[in-house]
Design an enzyme around this catalytic site. Structure first.
Site, PDB file in Angstrom:
ATOM      1  N   LYS A 121     -10.611  -1.248  10.712  1.00 19.72           N
ATOM      2  CA  LYS A 121     -10.682  -2.214   9.433  1.00 19.72           C
ATOM      3  C   LYS A 121     -11.171  -4.110  10.040  1.00 19.72           C
ATOM      4  O   LYS A 121     -11.115  -5.018  10.234  1.00 19.72           O
ATOM      5  CB  LYS A 121      -9.239  -2.660   9.422  1.00 19.72           C
ATOM      6  CG  LYS A 121      -8.565  -1.891   8.649  1.00 19.72           C
ATOM      7  CD  LYS A 121      -8.882  -1.339   7.363  1.00 19.72           C
ATOM      8  CE  LYS A 121      -8.144  -0.403   5.931  1.00 19.72           C
ATOM      9  NZ  LYS A 121      -8.576  -0.405   5.473  1.00 19.72           N
ATOM     10  N   HIS A 123       1.009  -1.372   0.278  1.00 17.41           N
ATOM     11  CA  HIS A 123       0.446  -0.594   0.231  1.00 17.41           C
ATOM     12  C   HIS A 123       1.289   1.165   0.097  1.00 17.41           C
ATOM     13  O   HIS A 123       1.854   1.273   0.393  1.00 17.41           O
ATOM     14  CB  HIS A 123      -1.115   0.504   0.875  1.00 17.41           C
ATOM     15  CG  HIS A 123      -1.458   0.884   0.968  1.00 17.41           C
ATOM     16  ND1 HIS A 123      -1.381   2.014   1.609  1.00 17.41           N
ATOM     17  CD2 HIS A 123      -3.192   1.069   1.466  1.00 17.41           C
ATOM     18  CE1 HIS A 123      -2.908   2.823   1.746  1.00 17.41           C
ATOM     19  NE2 HIS A 123      -3.454   2.266   1.310  1.00 17.41           N
ATOM     20  N   ASP A 175       3.302  -4.900   8.337  1.00 16.39           N
ATOM     21  CA  ASP A 175       1.570  -3.839   8.358  1.00 16.39           C
ATOM     22  C   ASP A 175       0.526  -5.489   8.203  1.00 16.39           C
ATOM     23  O   ASP A 175      -0.066  -5.953   7.058  1.00 16.39           O
ATOM     24  CB  ASP A 175       1.420  -2.864   6.702  1.00 16.39           C
ATOM     25  CG  ASP A 175       0.632  -2.641   5.905  1.00 16.39           C
ATOM     26  OD1 ASP A 175      -0.631  -2.637   7.429  1.00 16.39           O
ATOM     27  OD2 ASP A 175       0.218  -1.910   5.096  1.00 16.39           O
ATOM     28  N   CYS A 204      -4.811   1.904  -4.444  1.00 22.22           N
ATOM     29  CA  CYS A 204      -3.429   2.994  -3.364  1.00 22.22           C
ATOM     30  C   CYS A 204      -2.368   1.891  -3.365  1.00 22.22           C
ATOM     31  O   CYS A 204      -1.249   1.112  -2.278  1.00 22.22           O
ATOM     32  CB  CYS A 204      -3.387   3.347  -1.969  1.00 22.22           C
ATOM     33  SG  CYS A 204      -4.549   4.395  -1.200  1.00 22.22           S
ATOM     34  N   GLN A 251      -4.799  -5.352   6.692  1.00 24.70           N
ATOM     35  CA  GLN A 251      -5.235  -6.246   6.128  1.00 24.70           C
ATOM     36  C   GLN A 251      -5.962  -7.921   6.309  1.00 24.70           C
ATOM     37  O   GLN A 251      -6.439  -8.689   6.186  1.00 24.70           O
ATOM     38  CB  GLN A 251      -5.648  -6.854   4.350  1.00 24.70           C
ATOM     39  CG  GLN A 251      -5.345  -4.769   4.046  1.00 24.70           C
ATOM     40  CD  GLN A 251      -6.545  -4.228   3.935  1.00 24.70           C
ATOM     41  OE1 GLN A 251      -7.706  -4.829   4.029  1.00 24.70           O
ATOM     42  NE2 GLN A 251      -6.990  -3.193   4.222  1.00 24.70           N
TER      43      GLN A 251
END
Length: 407
Positions: free
Chosen positions: A227, A124, A201, A365, A204
């Site tokens: 999220k 991202h 990261d 993104c 997700q």
């Protein structure tokens, strides 16, 4: 098939009763943000009607109640991640904030001219741009792990990028565009062979997978509350104590100090050294409520249910002759990206919306990833715990309708 009371779960999310253009809403844009259960919505109201006050420095009753509730979330996050210490949990305003904090503070302390930072081709923008900015400032080099045509990391290439000049590896756990589930433990172990720390990261991944930061031996891990069924404007940075202690503060202001004179400032202890100013108190408290909600269902139950749903979606969509998936990694999680021949994804998304199906279209993104596949963007359907096979059937029917209209 696991026992999973989907009807009760869906009843907890009032927005799912919405109608769009006369059709019942099918919400498949969970990769962008998840909907909120009634417990989280009620917790937001309860905060403002019962304990609204600033945290940490107040001696009065409301301030103590707000502080206690806010700090309970830190404990819940620590347990959710199986972190060793509560003070390794930094509350931020989201994944982007968390990554920028590390890029700025770790970079200032450890990255110098000629050093290297490694990221991947599927990141991202939030896990690209901060490292570009750091490399420009410190005259370091940004190296990129390539991917294959299935959307999987080239691990041989990754091994070849590691050397004594590398100061940090920053990679996504699950691709927000491809759904690729990366071999994070292997990535970390290989980096640690060169004593290189790793930032993951997990924006997700956090709502789909059980994550044990001690078992992974990860150095930094970032994610966002919205999220995982919590409010927007709150997130988490987990950082190993040994790194956080060495890093300078990110921002100056209240709460991150022990003593201030015009000659010198002494910084506060962890985690408060990195939490300057008034936080998003309501969102921080209600992130804890969202964690409670996930725990009542069970993250492993959610993972099993979503895996079955994803498998069903892949099978059903694959039967559409004109459809091609972008990203077909062997290990996938929660996300499907596809195109209808050469039709622009925006046009498909507009028709799906008319039929009540909410998906995301565009580059998500991840523009360098789009360039890698030579496409302007994709149609992305992303799954959450409250989605159903009926939702998938509605998606498939809508895609077929769009295909007949656009080709």
């Amino acid at each position: 098939m696991i026992h999973y009371d989907i009807h009760t779960i869906r009843a907890d999310f009032p927005i799912l009763k919405t109608k769009v253009n006369g059709h019942p809403l099918v919400y498949l844009d969970n990769g962008a943000t998840t909907q909120k259960p009634l417990t989280v919505i009620k917790a937001i109201t309860d905060y403002y009607t019962q304990i609204n006050s600033n945290v940490h420095r107040g001696v009065h009753h409301l301030s103590q109640l707000a502080t206690d509730a806010y700090e309970v979330t830190r404990k819940k996050v620590k347990e959710y991640l199986n972190a060793a210490n509560e003070y390794e949990i930094i509350l931020t305003n989201g994944t982007t904030h968390s990554i920028n904090l590390v890029a700025t503070c770790y970079g200032k302390q450890f990255v110098n001219e000629g050093d290297e930072i490694i990221i991947s081709a599927m990141e991202h923008h939030s896990n690209i741009v901060p490292w570009q900015m750091l490399c420009e400032e410190r005259k370091a080099k940004l190296k990129v792990i390539p991917i294959n045509d299935l959307g999987e990391l080239d691990m041989d290439a990754y091994r070849s990028l590691l050397n004594e000049r590398v100061k940090l590896v920053a990679v996504t756990y699950v691709s927000n565009t491809l759904g690729t589930l990366n071999p994070i433990k292997e990535i970390i172990d290989l980096a640690h062979h060169y004593a290189v720390p790793v930032l993951v990261d997990a924006a997700q991944a956090i709502q789909h997978l059980s994550i044990d930061v001690q078992a992974l031996d990860v150095d930094f891990l970032a994610f966002s509350g919205h999220k995982m069924y919590g409010p927007t404007g709150v997130g988490v940075l987990f950082g190993k104590e040994k790194w956080l202690e060495q890093m300078p503060p990110y921002q100056g202001g209240g709460d991150m100090i022990k003593e201030v004179t015009f000659e010198k400032t002494t910084y506060n202890e962890l985690p408060f050294k990195f939490e300057a100013g008034t936080p998003n108190i309501e969102a921080g408290i209600c992130l804890g409520t969202a964690i409670d909600y996930i725990d009542t269902i069970g993250l492993n139950n959610i993972a099993l249910y979503e895996a079955e749903l994803l498998k069903y979606a892949i099978k059903q969509l694959r039967e559409i002759e004109e459809l091609r998936f972008i990203g077909e990694a062997k290990e996938r999680c929660s996300v499907l990206s596809f195109l209808i021949k050469d039709v622009h994804p925006y046009d498909v998304g507009v028709i799906l919306d008319k039929l009540g199906v909410a998906v995301r279209t565009g580059h998500h993104c991840t523009q360098p990833l789009m360039d890698r596949f030579g496409i302007p963007g994709t149609v992305r359907a992303s799954i959450a715990m409250y989605n159903t096979k009926e939702d998938i059937d509605r998606l498939v029917a809508a895609v077929k309708k769009a295909t007949s209209m656009l080709l």
